[in-house]
Design a protein around this motif. Structure first.
Motif, PDB file in Angstrom:
ATOM      1  N   ALA C  37      60.330  68.214  85.595  1.00  0.00           N
ATOM      2  CA  ALA C  37      59.904  69.531  85.122  1.00  0.00           C
ATOM      3  C   ALA C  37      58.403  69.578  84.868  1.00  0.00           C
ATOM      4  CB  ALA C  37      60.670  69.889  83.848  1.00  0.00           C
ATOM      5  N   TYR C 164      52.886  70.673  78.381  1.00  0.00           N
ATOM      6  CA  TYR C 164      54.330  70.645  78.592  1.00  0.00           C
ATOM      7  C   TYR C 164      55.008  71.181  77.337  1.00  0.00           C
ATOM      8  CZ  TYR C 164      58.979  68.877  79.608  1.00  0.00           C
ATOM      9  OH  TYR C 164      60.318  68.796  79.842  1.00  0.00           O
ATOM     10  N   ASP C 166      58.797  71.185  75.604  1.00  0.00           N
ATOM     11  CA  ASP C 166      60.133  70.618  75.795  1.00  0.00           C
ATOM     12  C   ASP C 166      61.222  71.619  75.381  1.00  0.00           C
ATOM     13  OD1 ASP C 166      60.676  70.433  73.041  1.00  0.00           O
ATOM     14  OD2 ASP C 166      60.256  68.288  72.931  1.00  0.00           O
ATOM     15  N   HIS C 167      62.476  71.241  75.574  1.00  0.00           N
ATOM     16  CA  HIS C 167      63.544  72.225  75.378  1.00  0.00           C
ATOM     17  C   HIS C 167      63.773  72.566  73.899  1.00  0.00           C
ATOM     18  CE1 HIS C 167      66.255  69.074  74.021  1.00  0.00           C
ATOM     19  NE2 HIS C 167      67.159  69.989  73.765  1.00  0.00           N
ATOM     20  N   TYR C 168      63.223  71.740  72.985  1.00  0.00           N
ATOM     21  CA  TYR C 168      63.280  72.116  71.571  1.00  0.00           C
ATOM     22  C   TYR C 168      62.202  73.168  71.243  1.00  0.00           C
ATOM     23  CZ  TYR C 168      65.663  67.534  71.030  1.00  0.00           C
ATOM     24  OH  TYR C 168      66.504  66.449  71.136  1.00  0.00           O
ATOM     25  N   ASN C 170      58.892  72.071  71.348  1.00  0.00           N
ATOM     26  CA  ASN C 170      57.719  71.278  70.993  1.00  0.00           C
ATOM     27  C   ASN C 170      56.704  71.343  72.135  1.00  0.00           C
ATOM     28  OD1 ASN C 170      59.099  70.329  68.668  1.00  0.00           O
ATOM     29  ND2 ASN C 170      60.086  68.742  69.903  1.00  0.00           N
ATOM     30  N   TRP C 172      53.527  69.708  73.974  1.00  0.00           N
ATOM     31  CA  TRP C 172      52.696  68.511  74.156  1.00  0.00           C
ATOM     32  C   TRP C 172      51.300  68.940  74.587  1.00  0.00           C
ATOM     33  CZ3 TRP C 172      55.191  63.724  76.797  1.00  0.00           C
ATOM     34  CH2 TRP C 172      56.541  63.596  76.441  1.00  0.00           C
ATOM     35  N   VAL C 198      56.024  63.112  60.395  1.00  0.00           N
ATOM     36  CA  VAL C 198      57.332  63.133  61.021  1.00  0.00           C
ATOM     37  C   VAL C 198      58.009  64.449  60.661  1.00  0.00           C
ATOM     38  CG1 VAL C 198      58.353  61.913  59.060  1.00  0.00           C
ATOM     39  CG2 VAL C 198      59.418  61.742  61.312  1.00  0.00           C
ATOM     40  N   HIS C 210      51.773  66.439  65.108  1.00  0.00           N
ATOM     41  CA  HIS C 210      51.945  65.008  64.892  1.00  0.00           C
ATOM     42  C   HIS C 210      51.650  64.298  66.213  1.00  0.00           C
ATOM     43  CE1 HIS C 210      56.197  64.304  66.642  1.00  0.00           C
ATOM     44  NE2 HIS C 210      55.779  65.471  67.043  1.00  0.00           N
ATOM     45  N   ASN C 212      53.132  62.389  69.081  1.00  0.00           N
ATOM     46  CA  ASN C 212      54.516  62.255  69.531  1.00  0.00           C
ATOM     47  C   ASN C 212      54.799  60.873  70.107  1.00  0.00           C
ATOM     48  OD1 ASN C 212      53.743  62.223  72.233  1.00  0.00           O
ATOM     49  ND2 ASN C 212      54.440  64.295  72.660  1.00  0.00           N
ATOM     50  N   SER C 213      56.030  60.703  70.534  1.00  0.00           N
ATOM     51  CA  SER C 213      56.495  59.370  70.928  1.00  0.00           C
ATOM     52  C   SER C 213      55.892  58.902  72.251  1.00  0.00           C
ATOM     53  CB  SER C 213      58.020  59.382  71.024  1.00  0.00           C
ATOM     54  OG  SER C 213      58.435  60.379  71.945  1.00  0.00           O
ATOM     55  N   GLU C 218      51.126  66.695  69.488  1.00  0.00           N
ATOM     56  CA  GLU C 218      52.184  67.659  69.795  1.00  0.00           C
ATOM     57  C   GLU C 218      52.257  68.685  68.677  1.00  0.00           C
ATOM     58  OE1 GLU C 218      56.212  66.275  71.192  1.00  0.00           O
ATOM     59  OE2 GLU C 218      56.824  66.973  69.205  1.00  0.00           O
ATOM     60  N   ARG C 223      63.053  71.771  62.842  1.00  0.00           N
ATOM     61  CA  ARG C 223      64.296  72.495  63.144  1.00  0.00           C
ATOM     62  C   ARG C 223      64.041  73.896  63.701  1.00  0.00           C
ATOM     63  NH1 ARG C 223      69.184  69.959  59.721  1.00  0.00           N
ATOM     64  NH2 ARG C 223      68.127  68.057  59.144  1.00  0.00           N
ATOM     65  N   GLY C 224      63.038  73.996  64.554  1.00  0.00           N
ATOM     66  CA  GLY C 224      62.784  75.273  65.192  1.00  0.00           C
ATOM     67  C   GLY C 224      61.916  75.066  66.420  1.00  0.00           C
TER      68      GLY C 224
END
Lengths: 249, 249, 249
Positions: C37, C164, C166-168, C170, C172, C198, C210, C212-213, C218, C223-224
């Motif tokens: 993607a 980018y 992501d599907h949550y 977030n 990047w 975190v 933060h 990111n991994s 990011e 929770r949103g």
């Protein structure tokens, strides 16, 4: 056999990053994507989905299960052995339904932490190495502590709500089919739906319920979308007529 | 090599459940997802997609192909060997285009039914074990009956309609490129489109047709979405100018 | 280990067609989908994503990377060896950020062309055989010419934009976390966002940044969806307060 069940979604790099770690720790072991569309941040729905999806796995299978909104916080990490299959994931209830329903279960808390370990991606950094080692036949006893119980446990009885909606629009409930009478009706969002054994026994566009291929009561429409036709979404209550006791939560 | 072509979609657990069975029956065999986005409930489009996607598979490849709205009803289950490749799926026309186009084809009806066998998921319960056995080199002769013909057969000529729209918005037709003159035009939804050999030969945003990498006439837009620009959807008629004979169905 | 990073998307047959070629050329090698993607037609974002996603790959890993809007035109095809990992793809800048950041890099231009070779799918017809051979331990020296430099090179410094989502939800950025002070703020679309180590340290629904991994700054919401809450899209500028030098491009 290593299986993955997460809320990571398909399009993101998270699943691939987990698999790169698994390939390093368990080379040659088949890695199978069971589900990456567990409703986001919802370990409760995830726990019932996991129990349903894993009921027929062969002994020795290892499942990496991650729905982990509390990552980076104090929740523990655990391994559950349930009837010969291994489950690795957060101790937030996600593994508790299958553990509670198992005939024999053992539980370990994962005390080990890799260096470095990200704060937000324990699936890759913590759970994947553990799952990989177990799948490769090397249970890392020095990294675990046996414990008597999971810290967070959901009720192991039926969850009378919509758990999951598939891409056809079929809505999975958390009620196992074994408790339902074929002739009875199911209520959802004010609709009373009849039972049909199989899709082709319903009229085209007719809504009905049946026991789906994972053993759960599912609301469906023949050649159509039940979610769209009936306005269903994850979390909606589902009531099995004639079985009121199991509906109370 | 085991390949999967279904309408199961990506996000649901169905593909993973099939793979868990395949890993049990054919350990060590590579399992490849060819396509899980065949238009839902549409074996006709699926039959033409399958024939196009599988034309270059090596001998010995096994394909599990499932687009099966009649599952649980009386339709038969079959194995087709076409030019040395094996196809396992429902006898609803899905395998008929590739079988009809093959230089050499053999057909078996699958009489065996596993116990238990779900009513709604023959991909996992019936087709996957058969495909796994064949891929593992163990053709289960006691579970099949040779038959002369498939029961349901679609026309093997070109299908002059949109079969599939990819995520870029390119629209695949069911017309093979071999019958088209590079200089000719293609008509779709009232638009007359010129040929371009390749995307970079079209102007940015220009709509054109070309022979795509699976050998089919495709409607495309350079760095854009043909489906959006031209309002295309699966099923829309496509007409190749100067080749009227092949257009009549 | 063979990894794929492309803009092919998940639902189309392109990834599976590439994998069928890889299975033929490198049987038994694990093939991992890292990301399909990458924003369409965007090698610049892809180059920074690739560098971030591949920073921890083990030596010997082979990455097939394709974001290739110029396919069929004059752009060259290349192999890059960067710190012991191999990358195969188009010479359009996609491999240039990781090559420029590597401690040691070698580059070859791929002169070989298979017969036949499609005009629109070099991922399957050209890059996959090369990547497969390398992964199988057989670097095909007769098909390459060593070259001193890539023809197209992007700046290897931070890319202060959204790369980018992501599907949550977030988002990047292309700014690596190493240059950021934990206490500082990040600006995006007129919002000034605080740092949180975190997710669980942010209030429910709070927007923050933060590391990111994958080591990148990011923008996230606990929770949103940050993308929805802040109206973010790929390409939006991101500014790290207190580090103005790195922001100028």
């Amino acid at each position: 056999m290593l299986l993955l069940m997460t809320d990571y979604g398909w399009q993101d790099p998270y699943v691939g990053q987990v698999k790169a770690v698994l390939a390093t720790h368990a080379p040659g072991v088949a890695v199978i994507d069971l589900l990456h569309a567990v409703p986001d941040f919802n370990p409760h729905a995830g726990a019932h989905l996991l129990a349903a999806l894993c009921r027929d796995l062969p002994a020795g299978a290892v499942v990496l299960a991650v729905v982990d909104p509390g990552v980076g916080g104090p929740r523990a990490a655990v391994v559950v052995e349930a009837d010969g299959r291994f489950f690795v994931g957060p101790d937030n209830g996600l593994l508790s339904v299958l553990a509670g329903r198992a005939q024999a279960a053992r539980i370990w808390r994962i005390d080990w932490r890799p260096q470095p370990c990200s704060d937000s991606f324990h699936g890759r950094d913590l759970f994947a190495p553990i799952a990989g080692w177990i799948a490769a036949g090397d249970f890392p006893a020095d990294k675990h502590t046996p414990v008597a119980e999971l810290e967070v446990r959901f009720d192991t009885a039926e969850l009378p709500r919509i758990l999951y909606i598939d891409h056809y629009g079929n809505a999975w409930s958390g009620i196992r089919g074994g408790i339902a009478e074929p002739g009875s009706n199911v209520e959802v969002k004010g609709h009373v739906l009849p039972w049909r054994r199989v899709f082709v026994e319903a009229g085209k566009g007719e809504a009905f319920w049946h026991v789906n291929s994972s053993g759960l009561i599912e609301i469906a429409v023949n050649r159509g979308s039940a979610a769209e036709k009936l306005g269903l979404k994850v979390g909606d209550p589902v009531r099995l007529q004639g079985a009121p006791e199991t509906q109370v939560h």
